[in-house]
Write a protein that holds these residues in place. Sequence first.
Motif, PDB file in Angstrom:
ATOM      1  N   GLY A  31       1.879   4.113  -5.805  1.00  0.00           N
ATOM      2  CA  GLY A  31       1.696   3.608  -4.454  1.00  0.00           C
ATOM      3  C   GLY A  31       0.287   3.305  -4.004  1.00  0.00           C
ATOM      4  N   HIS A  32      -0.746   3.555  -4.814  1.00  0.00           N
ATOM      5  CA  HIS A  32      -2.110   3.285  -4.360  1.00  0.00           C
ATOM      6  C   HIS A  32      -2.956   2.787  -5.525  1.00  0.00           C
ATOM      7  CE1 HIS A  32      -5.866   3.738  -2.154  1.00  0.00           C
ATOM      8  NE2 HIS A  32      -5.124   3.912  -1.070  1.00  0.00           N
TER       9      HIS A  32
ATOM     10  N   THR B 116       0.693   0.240  -9.614  1.00  0.00           N
ATOM     11  CA  THR B 116       0.179   1.485  -9.027  1.00  0.00           C
ATOM     12  C   THR B 116       0.835   2.716  -9.653  1.00  0.00           C
ATOM     13  OG1 THR B 116       1.795   1.398  -7.235  1.00  0.00           O
ATOM     14  CG2 THR B 116      -0.369   0.388  -6.811  1.00  0.00           C
TER      15      THR B 116
ATOM     16  N   HIS C  71      -1.469   9.462  -5.556  1.00  0.00           N
ATOM     17  CA  HIS C  71      -1.054  10.577  -4.698  1.00  0.00           C
ATOM     18  C   HIS C  71      -1.434  11.945  -5.273  1.00  0.00           C
ATOM     19  CE1 HIS C  71       1.375  12.634  -1.707  1.00  0.00           C
ATOM     20  NE2 HIS C  71       1.881  13.360  -2.691  1.00  0.00           N
TER      21      HIS C  71
END
Length: 162
Positions: A33-34, A11, A39
């Motif tokens: 993180g995704h 990620t 983000h």
Amino acid sequence: MRVVFTKGPGTSYGIAVHRETGAELAPRNGPGGHRYLPHDLVHFLVESEVGIGLGVYGRLAAGDNGMFWPADPAERAKAARRRKSNPVRPSARAQADMARSEQLAAIALPVWEVRHGHARELPAYVPAGEIPAEVDRIVSRFDEYADRWHALPVGGSLTLTW
């Protein structure tokens, strides 16, 4: 201003900003993180959709370095000295715009995840009856980019214009 999001392994991602005003900025790594919506891409889409003028990207376009640093080491040193000797406090409007960007990003991403089956329910801090009206528009923007980002190979990029 052009913003280039480059996919890393897992990620992770990198972000580069090419702008007309201010020092040339060095690329930086994003917080990751995704798998579908990094983000910094979330903030770009939130701020551009809602018209937040002094969030992360509006301030960068106006010449502020934000969370970036100048690419030129001499410019970087000058910027660090200026920050140390004369810390700039964001205006009340800039603070409000940043807070609005954070608020909408924190709500819109979980709404998108629930709608697309990536989460079962909204987190407790997102009361279902109190979702701002702009969130539907933001989630539609997420729909435009999420699958494109997810399908990119490592090293692939998305370029957006502010």
